[in-house]
Design an enzyme around this catalytic site. Structure first.
Site, PDB file in Angstrom:
ATOM      1  N   CYS A   1       9.960  -0.548 -30.844  1.00 27.70           N
ATOM      2  CA  CYS A   1      11.258  -0.622 -31.421  1.00 27.70           C
ATOM      3  C   CYS A   1      11.321  -1.294 -32.903  1.00 27.70           C
ATOM      4  O   CYS A   1      10.284  -1.286 -33.356  1.00 27.70           O
ATOM      5  CB  CYS A   1      11.915  -1.685 -30.555  1.00 27.70           C
ATOM      6  SG  CYS A   1      11.055  -2.000 -28.998  1.00 27.70           S
TER       7      CYS A   1
ATOM      8  N   ASN B   1       7.948  -5.742 -30.845  1.00 31.88           N
ATOM      9  CA  ASN B   1       7.858  -4.230 -31.135  1.00 31.88           C
ATOM     10  C   ASN B   1       6.351  -4.192 -30.998  1.00 31.88           C
ATOM     11  O   ASN B   1       5.488  -4.800 -31.760  1.00 31.88           O
ATOM     12  CB  ASN B   1       8.082  -4.303 -32.518  1.00 31.88           C
ATOM     13  CG  ASN B   1       7.892  -2.773 -33.260  1.00 31.88           C
ATOM     14  OD1 ASN B   1       7.415  -2.006 -32.266  1.00 31.88           O
ATOM     15  ND2 ASN B   1       7.920  -2.512 -34.222  1.00 31.88           N
ATOM     16  N   GLY B   2       5.976  -3.487 -29.906  1.00 35.36           N
ATOM     17  CA  GLY B   2       4.439  -3.223 -29.706  1.00 35.36           C
ATOM     18  C   GLY B   2       4.204  -3.094 -28.420  1.00 35.36           C
ATOM     19  O   GLY B   2       5.160  -2.639 -27.387  1.00 35.36           O
TER      20      GLY B   2
ATOM     21  N   MET C   1     -19.256  20.021 -25.460  1.00 37.57           N
ATOM     22  CA  MET C   1     -18.677  21.098 -24.554  1.00 37.57           C
ATOM     23  C   MET C   1     -18.366  20.642 -23.324  1.00 37.57           C
ATOM     24  O   MET C   1     -18.157  21.596 -22.488  1.00 37.57           O
ATOM     25  CB  MET C   1     -19.960  22.263 -24.170  1.00 37.57           C
ATOM     26  CG  MET C   1     -20.133  23.220 -25.489  1.00 37.57           C
ATOM     27  SD  MET C   1     -18.772  23.568 -26.440  1.00 37.57           S
ATOM     28  CE  MET C   1     -18.182  25.148 -25.112  1.00 37.57           C
TER      29      MET C   1
ATOM     30  N   GLU D   1      -9.292  20.164 -36.759  1.00 38.20           N
ATOM     31  CA  GLU D   1      -8.620  19.148 -37.765  1.00 38.20           C
ATOM     32  C   GLU D   1      -9.560  19.119 -39.177  1.00 38.20           C
ATOM     33  O   GLU D   1      -9.209  18.355 -39.884  1.00 38.20           O
ATOM     34  CB  GLU D   1      -8.999  17.617 -36.937  1.00 38.20           C
ATOM     35  CG  GLU D   1     -10.433  17.437 -36.983  1.00 38.20           C
ATOM     36  CD  GLU D   1     -10.610  15.862 -36.750  1.00 38.20           C
ATOM     37  OE1 GLU D   1     -11.256  15.331 -35.820  1.00 38.20           O
ATOM     38  OE2 GLU D   1      -9.868  15.127 -37.471  1.00 38.20           O
TER      39      GLU D   1
ATOM     40  N   LYS E   1     -12.898  13.191 -25.736  1.00 35.84           N
ATOM     41  CA  LYS E   1     -13.164  11.829 -26.378  1.00 35.84           C
ATOM     42  C   LYS E   1     -11.517  11.107 -26.699  1.00 35.84           C
ATOM     43  O   LYS E   1     -11.532  10.941 -27.813  1.00 35.84           O
ATOM     44  CB  LYS E   1     -13.965  11.724 -27.300  1.00 35.84           C
ATOM     45  CG  LYS E   1     -13.660  12.885 -28.512  1.00 35.84           C
ATOM     46  CD  LYS E   1     -14.949  12.577 -29.738  1.00 35.84           C
ATOM     47  CE  LYS E   1     -14.675  13.958 -30.687  1.00 35.84           C
ATOM     48  NZ  LYS E   1     -15.199  13.680 -31.652  1.00 35.84           N
TER      49      LYS E   1
ATOM     50  N   CYS F   1     -21.017  32.240 -26.677  1.00 32.97           N
ATOM     51  CA  CYS F   1     -21.397  31.041 -26.508  1.00 32.97           C
ATOM     52  C   CYS F   1     -21.946  31.156 -25.101  1.00 32.97           C
ATOM     53  O   CYS F   1     -21.323  31.639 -24.005  1.00 32.97           O
ATOM     54  CB  CYS F   1     -20.213  30.127 -26.517  1.00 32.97           C
ATOM     55  SG  CYS F   1     -20.621  28.383 -25.584  1.00 32.97           S
TER      56      CYS F   1
ATOM     57  N   CYS G   1     -23.854  21.677 -29.585  1.00 24.68           N
ATOM     58  CA  CYS G   1     -23.054  21.839 -30.947  1.00 24.68           C
ATOM     59  C   CYS G   1     -23.316  20.803 -31.930  1.00 24.68           C
ATOM     60  O   CYS G   1     -23.090  20.936 -33.136  1.00 24.68           O
ATOM     61  CB  CYS G   1     -21.587  21.678 -30.400  1.00 24.68           C
ATOM     62  SG  CYS G   1     -21.278  22.773 -29.138  1.00 24.68           S
TER      63      CYS G   1
ATOM     64  N   CYS H   1     -27.018  25.631 -32.784  1.00 23.29           N
ATOM     65  CA  CYS H   1     -26.594  26.855 -31.682  1.00 23.29           C
ATOM     66  C   CYS H   1     -27.310  28.189 -31.808  1.00 23.29           C
ATOM     67  O   CYS H   1     -27.233  28.740 -33.155  1.00 23.29           O
ATOM     68  CB  CYS H   1     -24.946  26.875 -31.978  1.00 23.29           C
ATOM     69  SG  CYS H   1     -24.134  28.398 -30.827  1.00 23.29           S
TER      70      CYS H   1
END
Lengths: 1532, 482
Positions: free
Chosen positions: A42, A274-275, A519, A931, A982, A1147, A1153, A1158
């Protein structure tokens, strides 16, 4: 299992709302939804007259603050119903004295009465019953009722939903007759607790609506299910000019749910928050555990009436409020109690004053911290203040005016002041407190409060005298030694495998940390495995996502701690020297010698008792339950007899005795002792042969073990060492210490995933979800743990232990450990979905374009009757009413719903990445950048019409390559909150993998490692996520914004919050997703199957009427058409695939990896291996069309013409009968198949688009006025005022520039905008080159995030009276992920300045903690003080810091950087130029002075340079010199 | 895995074969020993796959823990490697020498390079084990009192016997021939496996307490009733010795013989038996030999013929010549259709493909000519393959000795099977359930007798599985009080 999906009552009928115990409005648990998972977060603030002068103006200002925080709250499906807003005031006596008589109440003088703010059932009879109960309690407590007053409300001011659930609101008046004011306040507390209890236990039909918002003779709370702006109109009282107060505490709530719940609004009686408290379950359990030891002269006999101190079925904030109230009422001051509950990070702070350290040590022995992101504002009516948790993960800014007003809020700019009115401004810092004492009429700073409190008692001395450190205990005489003769059999009895020794334990010893794999996981859930499983495997680690951030335990180690105190816990209300009489251990893993020290301790205060954790084999599976009863009973008896340590031990396993699974033993005893109120009276230690990997230890500690002695793991290490399996140089002793180190490191990682910092608060916190354990086991032994599909019972648990035991003690000449097969496929071992048969069949099908082969593949995969390995295998279709195949929507349309997962270029090779993009684009489906950014070349289509541009562009925590240009070329922007393999963890790309191309795309330096932080540093809570969504939407209004979550218990609730934060799509990822590299334990033990997460999400969104606003995607080992159909029926409309298309590309699941080897050129950058890549887009397309074809066949059978019709139709699914599987037969999947009963108008798939609220943003004005620049490149100058509600300014304009002019943007300064005022969050986010924003005023958090070439200049208003260089100017997390551009700030910044900066140049006059964290490039100049942990994880770029006090080195994290004086001419030029321009742009006095005294100041500058970065740069320089000598051009 | 990049650094190498001119002069094994450092380097080529296809459905039938022992060999931990090897395979010295190694054709490294030399590593692990004295009898911990008969002493029977004995049962192996070993003894020529290899394993088994009875044709010499009476369980492992014959004119001529008769005779001579009288002696010395059948047995005949001093050897195969590399129809990791040339082909041979022999002619009952025609395979309307003769391709060839090496059709129809009353499957093999038990309670079957003629490694695998089935059966029996 049942075949009928039960229908459940919906939340929309008020009669069914509020199952007993839950506040009205919240439904009880339905299907997979559980109100226990509700979260909120909040905006909050307070206004106070420091002198304590009461005025109505304070209230008006409080309400104004609230209005200006409205964007931090949220609305549900009904846009006029907020999530809650409220205000806490001093009791307005004048006003009440005037109005009370109208209700027939004769009010005594001020302070001589108490007022309760009461929510009552709206139905009169129920209401009266509640009132009678209350009156009865008042009478029994010997107090006098003055009467009830109806609080006037304007119901029509509330939203429609809020009105429907609105309680009757009345004030209860009690007279203070004889008691002193503090005693009366305490009595009111007792009365309130008793009334709450009485109503809860009554049979009053609408008792769930009853709620006592406050009952005090000092303060009063007005709150409700309202939007901030509705609060004042709703309560006409607040508008009355005679309502006066010296302070006002306000709060605007953003909740994940939209159930109309009045009581969950803040403030509570003492706090607003807040949290989120991550350790809540443990904290509540521990509070309950110590009830048996509590004593208080203040409460006397009343003490028992307060139990339970914390009522469990309420929010974390409410629980915290209960604990705080208890401590304060129990005699501690408010700040003292706050310091106990939320201590700052003291263990790792060597600079802390010794008295204060003593205070924390003393109290750590009494109480575990309430851990989690928290900005907590508190008041008792006289003192008012706020504190931040040790991590400082919530924002809080304050200002003080010349005329004695203090304003604190989540944001700056919530109240307008003229520059000359302001005396000082500041921000709350991690672990620090800001306190106003209206009695003393002054602000007391953190230093003073804490020094005062810490100095009140000789805490340090008490600790020194009474607290014993394990190291101080004498070495024991006899320490158990390894027994090689029986080792192998004991290992077998505990299920050790060779694979574990090799892949799990050896790497821990060799590297001192947990092994990494890749994997994902494709083995069955423990409950579906044919092999006996350790009980640990049924527990999945929970992790933080969205509503609270995970922590980086390595780079932010200063907040983490493994130190714990073991032994009996003292009376919490006492404060005696002996209260800290416990044993301090540095970390929770005991060596054999450590354990013997404790076992043989002479001091009777620490007498221990060892209890066997064994059961008799001869008694068979039924023997376990009896043995459990016995050990629990013995533990309780021992404690009653005065033993202070219970050591549960499974030493003594032999042919007759089998070990009790250690987690069962510890948790059962822990919970038994809590129930018996004995838990606080003794320490629990476990001596066990079972645990060997990090997850095991986390489980044991999470379920109550103070410390663990893994004796068999130690013996095993000795054995492998003797057998010569360890590298040279690692002897037995080293092996043991490195192993413990690895466990410690791993434990910190597990804690930090959930945002927990200390082992003390993790202990007993039960941060797990069980999969496959039945209710009886859970309720009895693992009380409070989520376990939603039932499963095995105590008998099957015993059976698994006995099977291992039988193998171990069967007569055989040779005992050999099993080879394993859990991590790598072994034909003898565990089943893997990806096995030689499935892999080769799929490859052959896709390559030969053979649907027949694909059907073979899908038969192998789908044939789960033979090998059950996942939940969907246990679901069957209810067919009937088939339709002709040709009526089903075409495969061409279905494939458009397919995506490939976020695999970054960096994790997989260019070839593999681009092949997927080509294939997906040809089908109109979507591939994902992952990413790592994307090569801008790929944004342009190829001449033949193909495109390598990934439709989905990911925005992950490291923000690699996230420029405005990147954002502008997306069709979908995906915010990765977590990753299936993960969740809750960051990542690391080692330097050797950062080649030229990767470095270029990630704006990094080749050869320098890259770190992805665990959290997004601009998302610590749900309203932060809303802000990032808003940012991205501004950057590219055409792109959908999606949020990737990982399935865990409560993900549905998080998803509801995300939907309310206006995401267009939510991706629910399963636990089994692939990964390039992840710790093995994370691959195996974090997250749950998507089936559960998806079903929970669907149910929760439908119940909240939010489903129609978002699309839902799911992924996690989807392979076949059947998988897709099951996912659709459970609620998904889009489907992600990763491993399967990789298999199609070639693969073969090497799971290498992370090693760059590979052999088929997919997960590697080795050019030799990349050349082996043979994947073709056509193969990928073949595969997806096969899947779609199978989907169509199934749709025809099920009678669906379109996928949309199919979404959420769980009535077409039923659960298999699994009677033939001895473990699976206990499963009950009916919760997955629940369809919330809702009105027909409530959508069960996405039917509308979100209103992102970008229609009214300031940028439309900017774009309009910048048109000459946008269209003709002509320079423009714009001047505008700005407020905190103007967020994300300059971003949409930048998006326009990027789509017209690409990465290059416009020439600098082409568009120059001058603002005056307080800028909202994300000012100048992703600002493109060519734009300069000047701000005269101040700004909030996230300024310049993702800066993409623009320039931002901020300076304080002309006429300010404060000292700019000492004053906060810009908020937290400024320039996060900036890739290029410039910024100049005449003032100070908050925490994490320039975090993950990879190219921007910035000048600032001072920064908070964690400055330049994870920086990889660019230049930062700090002309003043820095906070702690400067340069944590900084691997590139340069910082120049003016080291005025000479102590910078102490505040700098030297893990990766070196400090040096400025020598090189190039550095001097850069620095001087930046400072000169800083002075010029901002008028900085300090800059001017430095320039004036350049020669004198220069020596005080230090250069912060990452070690690795420098090496690379120097190597390049050398290479360049050599090259130029040769006369050939230089590359790179 | 000690070297994650081993496969990128080291090329495949196997053992070299002794020079042709030398090796055809004796009956000793034709491979040269391999140096230890080479083996270690070869072990490093194993990639420690996440999914080791060498273990998969197209890989090793006996489920060898190949990645485990490859790594152990690479680290020089031979004894541990042996332990790992023995957990799945009773007789790695047989498979190490004789197995066509489907593990290697399924090896993942084979996708991009030559596969790991798995077979040679296996062979060296076990030979080193014997050399070092690590292979010792493993005595049962306790005697169960159960008696089990194993009928047939080929690899299936021996594997079953060893497993059962180690579990504590009294095991008797019956062999109708005069020596123990079945095909291992008389089917495999010495140059592929010298018989001391077999004998040392039999010594171990004898020491472990397995009782061997030779020259007992169960069903005839030992009536079935008595067998059932004397034993609690029976494992049938009699092989699939019924040969596929060539019923064409001239088949009856002298000089046209079954390969197995030919090989057995030479093996007996090598074992020290006196050579048969010249009229019965099937020798290729100085002769023009045609071997019909292109498989392993044919290749064994070829090597034998060379060592006997044949003048000229032909080998005819009905099917067309396979491609030199893996055929597209058999992609990795399946067993590849491809041209295989054995050591024996290296020693000299004229190979002919797509040849159908139509008749033999001769004089005085002795074959002199072989008549044949070339054929091709065509797909009919149903997609079935059909063989047709190619017009005008008939030819003839002068021959002295014709060896029929065309495979086997199944178990010999004997009184053993009929008297026991065991059911057969559609292909004439003994039918069993999931526990390898036949329709007759307590009677199990394994190996070629159950699956038809196949690889040694399959025989061992099945012998082990049948033993497990018997173990389960006896346990149940024990619980039921017998």
């Amino acid at each position: 299992m049942t075949n009928e999906p039960p229908r459940q009552p919906s939340h929309s009928s008020p009669q069914s709302a509020g199952e007993a115990g839950y506040p009205a409005g919240l439904p009880g648990p339905i299907g997979l939804y559980d109100p226990a998972n509700e979260r909120d977060s909040c905006g909050m603030g307070f206004v106070v007259n420091i002198q304590g002068h009461r005025s109505h103006d304070i209230i008006a200002k409080g309400l104004q603050v609230l209005n200006n925080l409205e964007h931090r709250g949220a609305q549900g499906c009904d846009p006029c119903t907020g999530d809650g807003a409220g205000i806490l005031l001093q009791i307005p006596h004048q006003f009440l004295a005037r109005v009370a008589p109208q209700s027939g109440i004769a009010l005594p003088r001020a302070h001589e009465y108490g007022v309760g703010m009461v929510f009552l059932p709206s139905e009169p009879a129920s209401r009266r019953l509640c009132e009678q109960l209350a009156e009865k309690v008042v009478a029994e407590e010997g107090q006098r009722l003055l009467g009830w007053r109806d609080v006037p409300v304007k119901a029509d001011q509330a939203g429609e939903q809020a009105q429907r659930s609105m309680p009757a609101i009345r004030q209860l008046y009690l007279a203070r007759d004889i008691l002193s004011e503090p005693d009366f306040e305490r009595k009111l507390y007792v009365i309130r607790k008793r009334i709450e209890q009485a109503v809860r236990e009554s049979a009053i039909p609408e008792r769930a609506s009853f709620y006592l918002a406050s009952l005090s003779c000092r303060t009063i709370v007005y709150k409700g299910l309202l939007l901030p702006r509705q609060l004042a109109p709703f309560f006409p009282d607040l508008a009355d000019a005679s309502v006066v107060s010296a302070l006002a505490l306000v709060h605007s709530r953003f909740s994940t749910n939209t159930f109309p719940t009045w009581s969950l609004a803040h403030p509570y009686r003492y706090v607003c928050h807040n949290g989120e408290i991550n350790t809540l379950k443990g904290n509540v359990n521990w509070m309950r555990a110590r009830q048996g030891r509590l004593q208080s002269h203040l409460f006397g006999q009343d003490l028992r009436k307060l139990f339970p101190i914390i009522h469990e079925q309420q929010s974390d904030s409410a629980c915290f409020d209960n604990a705080l109230e208890f401590l304060v009422m129990g005699g501690r001051s408010l700040p003292h109690a706050m310091m106990m509950l939320i201590p700052e990070a003291w263990v790792g702070n060597p600079h802390m004053d010794l008295e204060r350290r003593g205070f924390y040590e003393y109290h750590a022995a009494m109480m575990e911290p309430w851990d989690g992101p928290a900005a907590m504002a508190f008041t008792d009516g006289t003192l008012i203040g706020a504190t931040l948790d040790r991590n400082g993960l919530r924002p809080a800014r304050y200002l003080v005016t010349h005329d004695g007003l203090a304003v604190m809020a989540s944001e700056a700019g919530v109240l307008p002041f003229a520059p000359h009115e302001i005396l000082t401004k500041g921000r709350l810092q991690p672990g620090k407190m800001f306190l106003v004492d209206t009695a003393q009429g002054r602000i007391i700073d953190d230093e003073e409060i804490k020094a005062d409190i810490a100095g009140r008692k000789p805490y340090r001395q008490w600790v020194a005298t009474h607290r014993i450190s394990l190291d101080e205990l004498p070495e024991p005489m006899n320490v158990p030694q390894p027994d090689h003769a029986t080792l192998r059999q004991r290992q077998q009895a505990f299920g050790y495998t060779i694979e574990e020794l090799k892949m799990v334990m050896t790497p821990m010893v060799v590297n001192g940390e947990e092994a990494v794999g890749s994997m994902g996981t494709d083995t069955p859930l423990a409950v579906l495995s044919e092999h006996p499983q350790l009980l640990f495997k049924y527990f999945k680690q929970l992790f933080a996502q969205v509503t609270n951030p995970p922590i980086d335990p390595i780079r932010e180690q200063l907040v983490m701690s493994l130190v714990t105190n073991i032994g009996p816990k003292p009376n919490l209300l006492g404060e005696t020297p002996e209260s800290c009489r416990r044993i301090k251990v540095q970390q929770p893993i005991l060596t054999n010698s450590d354990l013997e020290k404790i076992r043989t301790i002479a001091d009777p205060n620490f007498r221990s008792r060892t209890l066997p954790l064994l059961f008799r084999v001869a008694e068979g599976p039924d023997g376990l339950a009896a043995a459990m009863d016995a050990v629990c009973r013995q533990a309780a008896e021992a404690i009653r007899a005065g033993d202070k340590f219970i050591i549960l031990s499974d030493r003594g396993v032999n042919a007759e005795w089998a070990p009790i699974p250690s987690i069962l033993g510890i948790s059962a005893v822990h919970h038994h002792l809590i129930r018996e109120s004995l838990r606080a009276e003794a320490g629990l230690i476990i001596e066990t042969g079972e645990p060997r990997e990090i997850h095991h230890f986390a489980c044991l500690i999470g379920y109550g073990a103070g410390t663990v002695n893994p004796y068999l793991a130690f013996e095993t290490l000795v054995d492998i060492s003797r057998e010569g399996y360890l590298p040279e140089g690692i002897d037995e002793a080293t092996a043991e210490s490195k192993y413990i180190k690895a466990i410690n490191k791993g434990l910190l990682k597990v804690f930090s995933k959930m945002g927990i910092s200390t082992v003390q608060s993790y202990c007993g916190a039960q941060i797990f979800e069980a999969i496959g354990l039945n209710r009886t086991v859970i309720d009895r032994y693992f009380t409070g743990t989520a376990s939603r599909i039932q499963g095995i019972g105590i008998r099957e648990i015993a059976e698994e232990a006995l099977r291992r035991h039988a193998e171990a003690y069967r007569p055989a000449a040779l005992h050999q450990l099993d080879f394993g097969g859990e991590y790598h496929y072994r034909i003898q071992g565990e089943h893997h979905n990806w096995n030689p048969a499935t892999i080769s069949t799929l490859q052959q099908a896709a390559r030969a374009n053979s649907y027949a082969s694909f059907k073979e593949f899908s038969a192998l995969v789908n044939d789960e009757s033979r090998v059950r390995s996942n939940l969907r295998g246990l679901l069957e279709f209810r067919t009937g009413a088939p339709i002709p195949l040709d009526e089903v929507e075409p495969a061409e349309d279905i494939v458009k719903r397919f995506t490939t997962g976020a695999m970054s270029f960096g994790a997989i090779s260019k070839e593999a990445h681009e092949t997927l993009a080509l294939a997906m684009n040809r089908m109109g489906a979507k591939s994902n950048t992952g990413e790592g950014g994307e090569d801008p070349e790929r944004f342009t289509p190829l001449p033949n019409g193909d495109s390598k541009n990934s439709a989905i562009k990911q925005v992950a925590s490291a923000r690699f390559g996230v420029t405005i240009h990147y954002l502008a070329h997306a069709h979908e922007l995906q915010i990765k909150m977590a990753q299936g393999a993960k969740p809750g963890e960051g990542g690391q790309l080692p330097g050797h993998k950062v080649d030229e191309t990767i470095a270029r795309l990630r704006y990094a330096t080749p050869g320098v490692q890259l770190i992805s932080p665990p959290p997004h540093h601009d998302i610590y809570s749900i309203e932060d996520l809303a802000q990032l969504i808003f940012d991205l939407k501004n950057a590219n209004p055409k792109a959908a914004v999606s949020v990737k979550l990982v399935a865990e218990v409560g993900v549905g609730t998080v998803a509801a919050g995300v939907a309310k934060a206006h995401a267009d799509k939510i991706l629910i990822s399963g636990d089994s997703g692939g990964t390039g590299a992840s710790p093995l334990a994370s691959i195996k033990y974090a997250g749950i199957p998507w089936e559960l997460g998806l079903a929970e999400t669907q149910q929760t969104l439908v119940m909240n009427n939010l489903r129609g606003r978002v699309r839902i995607e799911t992924d996690g080992q989807l392979k076949t058409g059947r998988d897709v159909v099951v996912a659709a029926l459970l609620g998904a409309e889009e489907f992600g695939f990763s491993t399967a298309p990789l298999i199609v590309e070639g693969c073969i699941m090497m799971r290498k990896c992370h090693l760059n080897t590979c052999p088929v050129g997919i997960a590697t950058h080795d050019p030799v291996l990349r050349a082996k890549f043979t994947g073709q887009p056509e193969h990928v397309i073949n595969y997806f069309f096969f899947v779609a074809r199978e989907v169509r066949e199934l749709m025809a059978q099920l009678g669906f013409r379109t996928v949309n019709e199919m979404v959420g139709r769980t009535d077409k699914l039923k659960a298999h009968k699994a009677v033939d599987h001895w473990k699976a037969r206990g499963l009950d999947l009916s919760a997955l198949l629940v369809r919330p009963e809702v009105e027909p108008s409530v959508a069960i798939h996405c039917t509308q688009s979100q209103d992102h609220g970008i229609a009214g943003v300031l940028d439309h004005t900017l774009i309009e006025r910048a048109r000459p620049a946008l269209e003709h490149g002509r320079a423009v100058k714009i001047q505008l005022p700005i407020r905190n509600i103007n967020r994300t300014v300059g971003t949409m304009l930048s998006g326009e520039i990027a789509s017209r002019y690409g990465l290059e943007g416009l020439p600098p300064d082409t568009i120059h905008v001058e603002f005056t005022g307080t800028a909202g969050q994300s000012f100048g986010a992703f600002l493109a080159r060519g734009v300069t924003l000047t701000l005269e005023g101040e700004s909030n958090d996230y300024l310049g995030k993702g800066l993409s070439g623009g320039r931002i200049i901020v300076y304080p208003p002309k006429g300010s009276t404060f000292v700019p260089e000492d004053t906060i100017l810009v908020g937290n997390t400024v320039l996060y992920g900036a890739t290029s551009g410039e910024a100049f700030f005449y003032g100070r910044a908050g925490e994490r300045f320039a975090v993950r900066n990879s190219g921007a140049h910035a000048v600032i006059e001072g920064v908070g903690d964690h400055g330049c964290e994870y920086m990889t490039g660019g230049v930062v100049v700090v002309l003043g003080a820095t906070g702690r942990n400067f340069a944590g994880g900084m691997s590139g770029g340069t910082a120049f810091v003016l080291n005025e006090d000479g102590h910078f080195e102490q505040r700098c994290n030297m893990g990766m950087v070196e400090l040096e004086p400025l020598r090189e001419e190039a550095d001097l030029t850069v620095l001087r130029d930046l400072i000169r321009r800083h002075a010029e742009y901002t008028g900085s006095r300090k800059a001017r002075t430095i320039l004036d005294r350049w020669a004198a100041t220069l020596p005080r500058f230090v250069k912060v340079v990452p070690i690795e970065y420098r090496k690379v740069m120097e190597a390049r320089k050398t290479a360049a010199v050599k090259q130029s000598q040769k006369g050939s051009p230089v590359h790179g | 895995m000690a070297d994650i990049k081993g496969f990128m650094k080291v090329k495949r190498s196997g053992p070299s074969r002794r020079p042709v001119e030398l090796r055809v002069k004796d009956w000793n094994e034709f491979y040269e020993p391999v140096a230890e450092d080479i083996l270690k380097a070869q072990g490093s080529r194993c990639m420690d796959c996440g999914v080791p296809f060498c273990q998969g459905h197209t890989g090793c039938p006996v489920e060898n823990l190949i990645p485990e022992w490859n790594d152990l060999v690479h680290r020089g931990r031979w004894k541990d490697a042996l332990k790992a090897l023995h957990t799945t395979n009773n007789f790695p010295e047989f498979t190490g020498r004789l197995c066509p190694a489907p593990c290697e054709s399924a090896c993942v490294l084979g996708i991009i390079d030559d596969p790991v030399s798995i077979r040679v590593i296996e062979w060296n692990i076990i030979d080193k084990g014997f050399d070092e004295g690590w292979v010792t009898p493993i005595l049962p911990v306790a005697e169960t009192g159960f008696r089990v008969a194993v009928v047939g002493s080929g690899p299936a029977g021996l594997a079953a016997a060893q497993q059962l004995r180690r579990a504590g049962h009294a095991v008797t192996v019956f062999e109708k021939s005069d020596r123990i070993g079945g095909l291992l003894r008389y089917g495999i020529p010495d140059f592929k496996m010298e018989k001391w290899v077999l004998d040392r394993r039999l010594d171990q088994m004898t020491a472990e307490g397995v009782e061997f009875k030779t020259s007992v044709d169960v069903g005839r010499d030992l009536p079935v009733d008595e067998l059932r009476r004397r034993f609690d369980a029976v494992c049938l492992a009699g092989g699939a010795m019924a040969p596929r014959d060539l019923p064409i004119p001239g088949r009856e001529l002298s000089g046209v013989h079954l390969a197995m008769d030919y090989l057995t005779q030479q093996n007996k001579i090598n074992a020290g038996d006196p050579p048969p009288p010249p009229a019965e002696h099937l020798s290729a010395a100085g002769k023009r030999v045609v071997i019909i059948g292109g498989g392993d047995t044919g290749s064994d005949c070829l090597g034998t013929a060379h060592r006997q001093g044949a003048k000229d050897v032909f080998q005819f195969e009905l099917l067309p010549q396979p491609p030199p590399q893996r055929a597209e129809s058999t992609p990795w990791p399946s067993w590849p259709m491809q041209l295989r040339s054995s050591h024996a082909h290296e020693e000299g041979c004229k190979r002919e493909w797509s040849v159908s022999t139509t008749k033999f002619t001769g004089r005085k009952g002795q074959v002199e000519k072989l008549h044949a025609v070339r054929v091709e395979f065509q797909k009919d309307d149903q997609g079935r393959s059909r063989m047709v003769e190619i017009p005008d391709t008939a030819f003839e060839l002068d021959v002295d000795l014709v060896l029929l090496a065309m495979g086997f059709t199944g178990p010999e129809k004997s009184r053993l099977l009929t008297d026991l009353g065991v059911g057969l499957d559609a292909r004439g093999n003994v039918a069993v359930d999931g526990n390898y038990m036949t329709n007759v309670d307590g009677v199990f079957a394994a190996g070629d007798m159950k699956r038809g003629a196949s690889l040694i490694v399959w025989a061992i695998a099945e012998g082990r599985k049948a033993a497990a089935g018997i173990e389960q059966y006896l346990k149940t029996k024990a619980l039921a009080g017998r």
